[in-house]
Design a protein around this motif. Structure first.
Motif, PDB file in Angstrom:
ATOM      1  N   SER A 130       0.797  -1.221   0.000  1.00 51.56           N
ATOM      2  CA  SER A 130       0.000   0.000   0.000  1.00 51.56           C
ATOM      3  C   SER A 130       0.835   1.279   0.000  1.00 51.56           C
ATOM      4  N   GLU A 131       2.041   1.240   0.555  1.00 51.65           N
ATOM      5  CA  GLU A 131       2.911   2.423   0.621  1.00 51.65           C
ATOM      6  C   GLU A 131       4.308   2.070   0.119  1.00 51.65           C
ATOM      7  N   PRO A 132       4.470   1.806  -1.186  1.00 53.59           N
ATOM      8  CA  PRO A 132       5.795   1.444  -1.694  1.00 53.59           C
ATOM      9  C   PRO A 132       6.761   2.623  -1.598  1.00 53.59           C
ATOM     10  N   PRO A 133       8.056   2.342  -1.596  1.00 52.36           N
ATOM     11  CA  PRO A 133       9.036   3.437  -1.526  1.00 52.36           C
ATOM     12  C   PRO A 133       9.014   4.276  -2.802  1.00 52.36           C
ATOM     13  N   THR A 134       9.229   5.552  -2.622  1.00 54.43           N
ATOM     14  CA  THR A 134       9.307   6.466  -3.758  1.00 54.43           C
ATOM     15  C   THR A 134      10.698   6.357  -4.384  1.00 54.43           C
ATOM     16  N   PRO A 135      10.876   6.852  -5.601  1.00 54.00           N
ATOM     17  CA  PRO A 135      12.216   6.830  -6.210  1.00 54.00           C
ATOM     18  C   PRO A 135      13.262   7.555  -5.358  1.00 54.00           C
ATOM     19  N   ASP A 136      12.882   8.660  -4.695  1.00 57.14           N
ATOM     20  CA  ASP A 136      13.834   9.369  -3.830  1.00 57.14           C
ATOM     21  C   ASP A 136      14.221   8.520  -2.621  1.00 57.14           C
ATOM     22  N   GLU A 137      13.275   7.787  -2.062  1.00 54.54           N
ATOM     23  CA  GLU A 137      13.573   6.921  -0.930  1.00 54.54           C
ATOM     24  C   GLU A 137      14.491   5.774  -1.350  1.00 54.54           C
ATOM     25  N   ILE A 138      14.248   5.222  -2.525  1.00 57.32           N
ATOM     26  CA  ILE A 138      15.105   4.146  -3.027  1.00 57.32           C
ATOM     27  C   ILE A 138      16.532   4.650  -3.191  1.00 57.32           C
ATOM     28  N   THR A 139      16.677   5.844  -3.750  1.00 56.47           N
ATOM     29  CA  THR A 139      18.007   6.426  -3.918  1.00 56.47           C
ATOM     30  C   THR A 139      18.686   6.636  -2.576  1.00 56.47           C
ATOM     31  N   ALA A 140      17.943   7.113  -1.583  1.00 54.64           N
ATOM     32  CA  ALA A 140      18.522   7.369  -0.256  1.00 54.64           C
ATOM     33  C   ALA A 140      19.060   6.098   0.380  1.00 54.64           C
ATOM     34  N   VAL A 141      18.291   5.024   0.342  1.00 50.97           N
ATOM     35  CA  VAL A 141      18.735   3.791   0.999  1.00 50.97           C
ATOM     36  C   VAL A 141      19.859   3.115   0.213  1.00 50.97           C
ATOM     37  N   LEU A 142      19.855   3.233  -1.107  1.00 49.21           N
ATOM     38  CA  LEU A 142      20.924   2.623  -1.900  1.00 49.21           C
ATOM     39  C   LEU A 142      22.257   3.325  -1.697  1.00 49.21           C
ATOM     40  N   HIS A 143      22.225   4.618  -1.377  1.00 48.88           N
ATOM     41  CA  HIS A 143      23.470   5.358  -1.176  1.00 48.88           C
ATOM     42  C   HIS A 143      23.967   5.319   0.261  1.00 48.88           C
ATOM     43  N   HIS A 144      23.233   4.676   1.151  1.00 51.27           N
ATOM     44  CA  HIS A 144      23.684   4.567   2.541  1.00 51.27           C
ATOM     45  C   HIS A 144      24.473   3.274   2.703  1.00 51.27           C
ATOM     46  N   PRO A 145      25.615   3.319   3.376  1.00 51.98           N
ATOM     47  CA  PRO A 145      26.453   2.112   3.486  1.00 51.98           C
ATOM     48  C   PRO A 145      25.772   0.927   4.167  1.00 51.98           C
ATOM     49  N   ASP A 146      24.897   1.175   5.126  1.00 52.51           N
ATOM     50  CA  ASP A 146      24.231   0.077   5.827  1.00 52.51           C
ATOM     51  C   ASP A 146      22.988  -0.420   5.095  1.00 52.51           C
ATOM     52  N   GLY A 147      22.430   0.396   4.220  1.00 53.38           N
ATOM     53  CA  GLY A 147      21.208   0.010   3.530  1.00 53.38           C
ATOM     54  C   GLY A 147      19.999  -0.037   4.449  1.00 53.38           C
ATOM     55  N   LEU A 148      20.044   0.747   5.530  1.00 51.78           N
ATOM     56  CA  LEU A 148      18.972   0.744   6.533  1.00 51.78           C
ATOM     57  C   LEU A 148      18.893   2.138   7.143  1.00 51.78           C
ATOM     58  N   VAL A 149      17.860   2.906   6.779  1.00 52.23           N
ATOM     59  CA  VAL A 149      17.734   4.295   7.228  1.00 52.23           C
ATOM     60  C   VAL A 149      16.308   4.577   7.684  1.00 52.23           C
ATOM     61  N   TRP A 150      16.141   5.720   8.379  1.00 53.28           N
ATOM     62  CA  TRP A 150      14.817   6.131   8.853  1.00 53.28           C
ATOM     63  C   TRP A 150      14.712   7.647   8.828  1.00 53.28           C
ATOM     64  N   ARG A 151      13.466   8.126   8.850  1.00 54.37           N
ATOM     65  CA  ARG A 151      13.196   9.563   8.900  1.00 54.37           C
ATOM     66  C   ARG A 151      11.932   9.770   9.729  1.00 54.37           C
ATOM     67  N   ALA A 152      11.943  10.767  10.610  1.00 53.06           N
ATOM     68  CA  ALA A 152      10.831  10.981  11.545  1.00 53.06           C
ATOM     69  C   ALA A 152       9.590  11.558  10.872  1.00 53.06           C
ATOM     70  N   THR A 153       9.761  12.394   9.913  1.00 54.67           N
ATOM     71  CA  THR A 153       8.604  12.973   9.225  1.00 54.67           C
ATOM     72  C   THR A 153       8.640  12.524   7.770  1.00 54.67           C
ATOM     73  N   PRO A 154       7.919  11.456   7.466  1.00 55.16           N
ATOM     74  CA  PRO A 154       7.994  10.887   6.120  1.00 55.16           C
ATOM     75  C   PRO A 154       7.634  11.858   4.998  1.00 55.16           C
ATOM     76  N   ASP A 155       6.766  12.825   5.247  1.00 53.43           N
ATOM     77  CA  ASP A 155       6.335  13.730   4.190  1.00 53.43           C
ATOM     78  C   ASP A 155       7.237  14.948   4.022  1.00 53.43           C
ATOM     79  N   ASP A 156       8.217  15.133   4.901  1.00 50.34           N
ATOM     80  CA  ASP A 156       9.087  16.308   4.860  1.00 50.34           C
ATOM     81  C   ASP A 156      10.366  15.980   4.095  1.00 50.34           C
TER      82      ASP A 156
END
Length: 109
Positions: A64-90
């Motif tokens: 129901s809430e797949p990752p957006t292209p920007d979110e995919i880019t963010a996690v792929l560029h992080h060394p751990d491949g595991l990230v979070w953000r407190a305000t998903p819409d910001d």
């Protein structure tokens, strides 16, 4: 229940995105959520990574809430491949490594 989804990448791996309730001591706003992104070989492995970090009741039901292209880019560029953000819409808030979220959850000694 966690809202979320996944996106299969051309190489066969997946990015799983979950919207979880904010941990105690988090934003302080009732009903606040955090968005967690995981890059893994498959969906089961992504959820296992989260469960191994102590997030035991994490399940992915549907897409129901797949990752957006920007979110995919963010996690792929992080060394751990595991990230979070407190305000998903910001989009101005940066993504944080999962270790910083887990440190906030642990009670002070």
């Amino acid at each position: 229940m966690a809202g979320g989804g996944f996106a299969k990448l051309p190489g066969g791996s997946v990015v799983v995105a979950l919207s979880l309730p904010s941990p105690p001591g988090g934003s302080g706003t009732p009903g606040a959520r955090v968005r967690v992104l995981v890059h893994a070989v498959n969906r089961q492995r992504a959820l296992t990574r989260l469960r191994n970090l102590g997030l035991r009741a994490v399940y992915l039901r549907g897409n129901s809430e797949p990752p957006t292209p920007d979110e995919i880019t963010a996690v792929l560029h992080h060394p751990d491949g595991l990230v979070w953000r407190a305000t998903p819409d910001d989009d101005t808030e940066s993504w944080h490594p999962i270790g910083s979220l887990l440190r906030r959850r642990r009670p002070a000694a």
